[in-house]
Design a protein around this motif. Structure first.
Motif, PDB file in Angstrom:
ATOM      1  N   VAL A  39       1.139   9.218  -2.363  1.00 29.12           N
ATOM      2  CA  VAL A  39       2.732   9.632  -2.412  1.00 29.12           C
ATOM      3  C   VAL A  39       2.899   9.675  -3.968  1.00 29.12           C
ATOM      4  O   VAL A  39       2.826   8.775  -4.611  1.00 29.12           O
ATOM      5  N   PRO A  40       2.933  11.052  -4.356  1.00 31.63           N
ATOM      6  CA  PRO A  40       2.973  11.042  -5.723  1.00 31.63           C
ATOM      7  C   PRO A  40       4.242  10.283  -6.554  1.00 31.63           C
ATOM      8  O   PRO A  40       5.254  10.409  -6.009  1.00 31.63           O
ATOM      9  N   GLY A  41       4.073   9.674  -7.605  1.00 28.12           N
ATOM     10  CA  GLY A  41       4.969   9.004  -8.346  1.00 28.12           C
ATOM     11  C   GLY A  41       4.946   7.392  -7.963  1.00 28.12           C
ATOM     12  O   GLY A  41       5.922   6.838  -8.348  1.00 28.12           O
ATOM     13  N   LYS A  42       4.550   7.223  -6.713  1.00 31.13           N
ATOM     14  CA  LYS A  42       4.454   5.804  -6.068  1.00 31.13           C
ATOM     15  C   LYS A  42       2.864   5.363  -5.857  1.00 31.13           C
ATOM     16  O   LYS A  42       2.416   5.963  -5.067  1.00 31.13           O
ATOM     17  N   GLU A  43       2.603   4.264  -6.735  1.00 33.10           N
ATOM     18  CA  GLU A  43       1.150   3.764  -6.580  1.00 33.10           C
ATOM     19  C   GLU A  43       1.286   2.752  -5.477  1.00 33.10           C
ATOM     20  O   GLU A  43       1.842   1.836  -5.566  1.00 33.10           O
ATOM     21  N   GLN A  44       0.587   2.676  -4.520  1.00 35.30           N
ATOM     22  CA  GLN A  44       0.379   1.662  -3.498  1.00 35.30           C
ATOM     23  C   GLN A  44      -0.983   1.162  -3.420  1.00 35.30           C
ATOM     24  O   GLN A  44      -2.136   2.033  -3.637  1.00 35.30           O
ATOM     25  N   PHE A  45      -1.247  -0.270  -3.086  1.00 36.38           N
ATOM     26  CA  PHE A  45      -2.651  -0.714  -3.063  1.00 36.38           C
ATOM     27  C   PHE A  45      -2.886  -1.343  -1.523  1.00 36.38           C
ATOM     28  O   PHE A  45      -2.007  -1.883  -0.921  1.00 36.38           O
ATOM     29  N   ASP A  73     -23.166   0.812  18.190  1.00 35.22           N
ATOM     30  CA  ASP A  73     -23.931  -0.269  17.753  1.00 35.22           C
ATOM     31  C   ASP A  73     -23.833  -0.479  16.324  1.00 35.22           C
ATOM     32  O   ASP A  73     -23.978   0.096  15.351  1.00 35.22           O
ATOM     33  N   TYR A  74     -23.504  -1.803  16.100  1.00 38.16           N
ATOM     34  CA  TYR A  74     -23.557  -2.398  14.813  1.00 38.16           C
ATOM     35  C   TYR A  74     -23.285  -3.942  14.812  1.00 38.16           C
ATOM     36  O   TYR A  74     -23.098  -4.579  15.999  1.00 38.16           O
ATOM     37  N   LYS A  75     -23.836  -4.668  13.933  1.00 38.56           N
ATOM     38  CA  LYS A  75     -23.908  -6.136  13.733  1.00 38.56           C
ATOM     39  C   LYS A  75     -22.648  -6.587  13.078  1.00 38.56           C
ATOM     40  O   LYS A  75     -22.057  -7.684  13.787  1.00 38.56           O
ATOM     41  N   ARG A  76     -21.938  -6.137  12.079  1.00 41.34           N
ATOM     42  CA  ARG A  76     -21.029  -6.589  11.254  1.00 41.34           C
ATOM     43  C   ARG A  76     -20.415  -5.522  10.837  1.00 41.34           C
ATOM     44  O   ARG A  76     -20.800  -4.416  10.214  1.00 41.34           O
ATOM     45  N   LEU A  77     -19.027  -6.013  10.760  1.00 41.16           N
ATOM     46  CA  LEU A  77     -17.951  -4.692  10.291  1.00 41.16           C
ATOM     47  C   LEU A  77     -17.443  -5.341   9.161  1.00 41.16           C
ATOM     48  O   LEU A  77     -16.720  -6.303   9.017  1.00 41.16           O
ATOM     49  N   GLU A  78     -17.353  -4.510   8.204  1.00 38.03           N
ATOM     50  CA  GLU A  78     -16.426  -4.838   6.741  1.00 38.03           C
ATOM     51  C   GLU A  78     -15.706  -3.757   6.525  1.00 38.03           C
ATOM     52  O   GLU A  78     -15.975  -2.450   6.231  1.00 38.03           O
ATOM     53  N   VAL A  79     -14.243  -4.158   6.348  1.00 37.63           N
ATOM     54  CA  VAL A  79     -13.099  -2.923   6.121  1.00 37.63           C
ATOM     55  C   VAL A  79     -12.726  -3.576   4.672  1.00 37.63           C
ATOM     56  O   VAL A  79     -12.371  -4.683   4.398  1.00 37.63           O
ATOM     57  N   SER A  80     -12.598  -2.581   3.564  1.00 38.41           N
ATOM     58  CA  SER A  80     -12.077  -3.099   2.383  1.00 38.41           C
ATOM     59  C   SER A  80     -11.344  -1.903   1.693  1.00 38.41           C
ATOM     60  O   SER A  80     -11.484  -0.790   2.149  1.00 38.41           O
ATOM     61  N   SER A  81     -10.983  -2.234   0.545  1.00 34.86           N
ATOM     62  CA  SER A  81     -10.066  -1.026  -0.263  1.00 34.86           C
ATOM     63  C   SER A  81     -10.956  -0.359  -1.058  1.00 34.86           C
ATOM     64  O   SER A  81     -12.352  -0.989  -1.333  1.00 34.86           O
ATOM     65  N   PRO A  82     -10.767   0.677  -1.927  1.00 35.74           N
ATOM     66  CA  PRO A  82     -11.814   1.334  -2.555  1.00 35.74           C
ATOM     67  C   PRO A  82     -12.193   0.832  -3.785  1.00 35.74           C
ATOM     68  O   PRO A  82     -13.472   1.153  -4.354  1.00 35.74           O
ATOM     69  N   GLY A  83     -11.462  -0.058  -4.390  1.00 37.89           N
ATOM     70  CA  GLY A  83     -11.892  -0.883  -5.571  1.00 37.89           C
ATOM     71  C   GLY A  83     -11.555   0.063  -6.820  1.00 37.89           C
ATOM     72  O   GLY A  83     -10.971   1.120  -6.794  1.00 37.89           O
ATOM     73  N   LEU A  84     -12.172  -0.730  -8.034  1.00 34.78           N
ATOM     74  CA  LEU A  84     -12.109  -0.115  -9.305  1.00 34.78           C
ATOM     75  C   LEU A  84     -12.647   1.290  -9.450  1.00 34.78           C
ATOM     76  O   LEU A  84     -12.225   2.106 -10.053  1.00 34.78           O
ATOM     77  N   ASP A  85     -13.972   1.530  -8.872  1.00 31.24           N
ATOM     78  CA  ASP A  85     -14.858   2.665  -8.929  1.00 31.24           C
ATOM     79  C   ASP A  85     -14.535   3.551  -7.586  1.00 31.24           C
ATOM     80  O   ASP A  85     -15.345   3.993  -7.212  1.00 31.24           O
ATOM     81  N   ARG A  86     -13.554   3.858  -7.053  1.00 35.19           N
ATOM     82  CA  ARG A  86     -13.204   4.387  -5.891  1.00 35.19           C
ATOM     83  C   ARG A  86     -13.860   5.911  -6.317  1.00 35.19           C
ATOM     84  O   ARG A  86     -13.770   6.589  -6.987  1.00 35.19           O
ATOM     85  N   PRO A  87     -14.479   6.296  -4.957  1.00 36.06           N
ATOM     86  CA  PRO A  87     -14.930   7.545  -4.858  1.00 36.06           C
ATOM     87  C   PRO A  87     -13.710   8.741  -4.894  1.00 36.06           C
ATOM     88  O   PRO A  87     -13.147   8.576  -4.142  1.00 36.06           O
ATOM     89  N   LEU A  88     -14.194   9.851  -5.536  1.00 36.16           N
ATOM     90  CA  LEU A  88     -13.163  11.049  -5.600  1.00 36.16           C
ATOM     91  C   LEU A  88     -13.781  11.984  -4.719  1.00 36.16           C
ATOM     92  O   LEU A  88     -14.968  12.374  -5.079  1.00 36.16           O
ATOM     93  N   ARG A  89     -13.324  12.548  -3.599  1.00 35.49           N
ATOM     94  CA  ARG A  89     -14.013  13.575  -2.871  1.00 35.49           C
ATOM     95  C   ARG A  89     -13.447  14.643  -2.602  1.00 35.49           C
ATOM     96  O   ARG A  89     -13.993  15.981  -2.695  1.00 35.49           O
TER      97      ARG A  89
END
Length: 192
Positions: free
Chosen positions: A42-48, A71-87
């Motif tokens: 949302v422009p002008g509003k930084e959310q984390f 099929d998967y053994k372990r699931l990890e959900v996380s935030s993009p972090g400091l080095d967030r990819p830009l796509r």
């Protein structure tokens, strides 16, 4: 439909259905499935993204993946972090003015490159629009002064360099992980 595209579709539906953006999906050796989420821009509003957001997506995604038989053994959900990819174009609009690391698919050609080495593919600089959907990074090759080092006011700074590019020319783009551990800003010229 392959399991990879089915996985991406399930993750995209689940994550967006909960009100988040899917940033990245990565499968690692040993059955680790890593999903990166972010809050919509949302422009002008930084959310984390916080831990509760990751928990909510993890619970829903586990259920969806089980129902679909992925099929998967372990699931990890996380935030993009400091080095967030830009796509996407929206990512570039969101982070205009920030310091980014970009890697081009092909090295910069010698013609019209100015002082840039002809075989260079990686750049770090400030991201900015270049018009008509194109982007640019601006940087100086002058090293940052070391903490406590005095910088002569008479010394002329190295010239700024600019490289224009389109999203099609990029192999990878990420926010540069710039961290200020002490919370202090460098003194500006003219301060005592």
């Amino acid at each position: 439909m392959t399991q990879t595209s089915a996985l991406h579709d399930i993750a995209q539906q689940t994550v967006s259905g909960l009100g988040y953006d899917l940033v990245e999906i990565e499968r690692s050796a040993g059955g680790l499935l890593r999903v990166t989420i972010d809050l919509p821009w949302v422009p002008g509003k930084e959310q984390f993204v916080n831990v509760e957001d990751c928990e909510k997506v993890t619970r829903q995604l586990q259920y969806a993946l089980e129902v679909e038989g992925i099929d998967y053994k372990r699931l990890e959900v996380s935030s993009p972090g400091l080095d967030r990819p830009l796509r996407s174009q929206q990512d570039f609009e969101r982070f205009a003015g920030e310091v980014v690391d970009i890697t081009l698919k092909a090295p910069v050609g010698a013609a019209g490159a100015g002082q840039v080495a002809a075989n260079r593919k990686k750049f770090r600089g400030e991201l900015g629009p270049d018009g008509d959907g194109a982007w640019q990074v601006t940087w100086s090759d002058e090293p940052e002064p070391k903490p406590g080092q005095r910088v002569s006011r008479k010394k002329t700074p190295a010239p700024l360099q600019v490289l224009g590019f389109t999203l099609d020319e990029l192999k990878e783009a990420r926010l540069a992980p710039v961290v200020d551990f002490k919370g202090r800003k460098p003194r500006q010229t003219g301060e005592s």
